[in-house]
Design a protein around this motif. Sequence first.
Motif, short mmCIF file in Angstrom:
data_model
loop_
_atom_site.label_atom_id
_atom_site.label_comp_id
_atom_site.label_asym_id
_atom_site.label_seq_id
_atom_site.Cartn_x
_atom_site.Cartn_y
_atom_site.Cartn_z
N ASP A 188 -6.40 2.25 8.79
CA ASP A 188 -5.20 1.71 9.45
C ASP A 188 -4.00 2.56 9.01
O ASP A 188 -3.61 2.52 7.84
N VAL A 189 -3.43 3.31 9.95
CA VAL A 189 -2.40 4.29 9.58
C VAL A 189 -0.98 3.84 9.91
O VAL A 189 -0.04 4.61 9.72
N ASN A 190 -0.83 2.61 10.40
CA ASN A 190 0.53 2.13 10.69
C ASN A 190 1.17 1.55 9.44
O ASN A 190 1.67 0.42 9.41
N ARG A 191 1.12 2.34 8.38
CA ARG A 191 1.74 2.03 7.10
C ARG A 191 2.53 3.24 6.63
O ARG A 191 2.32 4.35 7.12
N ALA A 192 3.39 3.05 5.67
CA ALA A 192 4.16 4.16 5.12
C ALA A 192 3.21 5.16 4.45
O ALA A 192 2.14 4.79 3.94
N GLU A 193 3.60 6.43 4.46
CA GLU A 193 2.75 7.46 3.86
C GLU A 193 2.47 7.19 2.39
O GLU A 193 1.35 7.39 1.91
N ASP A 194 3.45 6.71 1.66
CA ASP A 194 3.24 6.40 0.25
C ASP A 194 2.20 5.31 0.08
O ASP A 194 1.38 5.36 -0.85
N ASP A 195 2.21 4.33 0.97
CA ASP A 195 1.22 3.26 0.90
C ASP A 195 -0.18 3.77 1.21
O ASP A 195 -1.16 3.34 0.60
N LEU A 196 -0.27 4.69 2.16
CA LEU A 196 -1.56 5.29 2.48
C LEU A 196 -2.10 6.08 1.29
O LEU A 196 -3.30 6.00 0.97
N LEU A 197 -1.24 6.83 0.65
CA LEU A 197 -1.67 7.62 -0.52
C LEU A 197 -2.11 6.69 -1.65
O LEU A 197 -3.12 6.95 -2.32
N LYS A 198 -1.39 5.62 -1.88
CA LYS A 198 -1.73 4.70 -2.96
C LYS A 198 -3.08 4.03 -2.72
O LYS A 198 -3.79 3.68 -3.69
N ALA A 199 -3.47 3.84 -1.45
CA ALA A 199 -4.73 3.18 -1.13
C ALA A 199 -5.94 4.11 -1.27
O ALA A 199 -7.08 3.65 -1.22
N MET A 200 -5.70 5.40 -1.45
CA MET A 200 -6.80 6.36 -1.57
C MET A 200 -7.43 6.30 -2.95
O MET A 200 -6.84 5.82 -3.92
N LYS A 201 -8.66 6.83 -3.05
CA LYS A 201 -9.29 7.00 -4.34
C LYS A 201 -8.46 8.00 -5.16
O LYS A 201 -7.91 8.96 -4.60
N PRO A 202 -8.34 7.81 -6.45
CA PRO A 202 -7.55 8.73 -7.27
C PRO A 202 -7.96 10.19 -7.10
O PRO A 202 -7.10 11.08 -7.06
N LYS A 203 -9.27 10.45 -7.02
CA LYS A 203 -9.72 11.83 -6.88
C LYS A 203 -9.29 12.42 -5.55
O LYS A 203 -8.92 13.60 -5.47
#
Length: 401
Positions: A188-203
């Motif tokens: 789901d990409v209708n979120r802020a870019e920072d929120d998308l990055l935070k939801a990713m795996k750390p690696k």
Amino acid sequence: MDDGRWTMDVKSTALHPSSIAHRPSSITDPKDWDRTLLSANNPSLLQSWRWGEFKGSSSWTPRRLEVEDINSQFTASICAQVLFRNLPGLPISIAYIPRGPVYTLGSADNDQLETAFWKTVHKEARKQGAIFLKVEPNVVLTHHNHPSINQTQTTPDSQTKSSIDRKMASMGFHPAGRLQPARTIVLDVNRAEDDLLKAMKPKTRYNIRLAERRGVQTRPAQNLNDLRAFYSLLQTTGARDQFGIHTFQYYERLWEVFGPDANNSLLVLLAEHPDEQEREARPIAGVLALKFGAETIYMYGASDNRGREHMPTYLLQWEAIKWARRQGCSIYDFWGIPDPPAEDTPESDVSPTNTRSGLRGVYWFKQGFGGREVEYPGAYDYAYNPVLYKVWMRWRGVDLG
């Protein structure tokens, strides 16, 4: 007719004190067809007009059929782009509905409308001499016993596999071999870019930043020379990972139908090596994505044997996701994942540079971007000629050519 439809016939079915009029038609206007699709919930690219035109260059003939309930408050309808492929020198064909049919508002639970719809499809299929029809419903499965699979509804009628099997069996279909991915990850990409990055795996997040720090640059393909560079990467990837690829003409046709000289819904993104001398050779990685409606689909990815330590594929995916957001999309579909690895499989065994990790590596790579897993019911066949259908299955199996 002026609206791009021609009426096939009109049938009425009694229901309580009133009647429901079903109006079958074939839509011949591109805007009318896509407008009908986009009035539904999350229609597939594979049902779009341009996808039918693209498939038309490889021996398929699209027929766009719709059946309306004209007494419905919202003019509910069911429609499908049916692809027919004639067998050379023979008056017979095969028929295929990928990721369909499409149900507009108020049609999902309309049994009379659905019956009328399939009668219309079967009538056209028999007219085209079809041996059988293969259907792959665009329905997200509900998994009561699998909490790891996200249950967010993306189609009008999420159901269990068994309930869909029963429904299709009641209409004369049986489960069969599939062509499209049974499982995928959607973001789901209708979120802020920072929120998308935070939801990713750390690696995953680390590898994106690593590629940026090392100076990997990305750029969209501008012309056929850039497309050839992408195809060269596909050839390298196919040889390395031992899978077949389409001919260059396949991707050239995609460019013609979806590219900058068409409706510009195609993204081919290339990554350049951070070293200037290496950069002069060719790009080190690339992705190809297609947009339809509110969804962008990542369809093909490729990388060179050079520069993989700079993690260009991670940066490419991130740039493609940002492109999808700029296009107004709400969904980024990673288009297919294998069955998940066993829970005790160490992630180090499927590292981004481990070419032996195979499909397990594909799973970890896509999962790292923080999307949710969804699953589809697969395919169902309806045989018009049981004898020739058995011959086909022994000869070609699930392959439709």
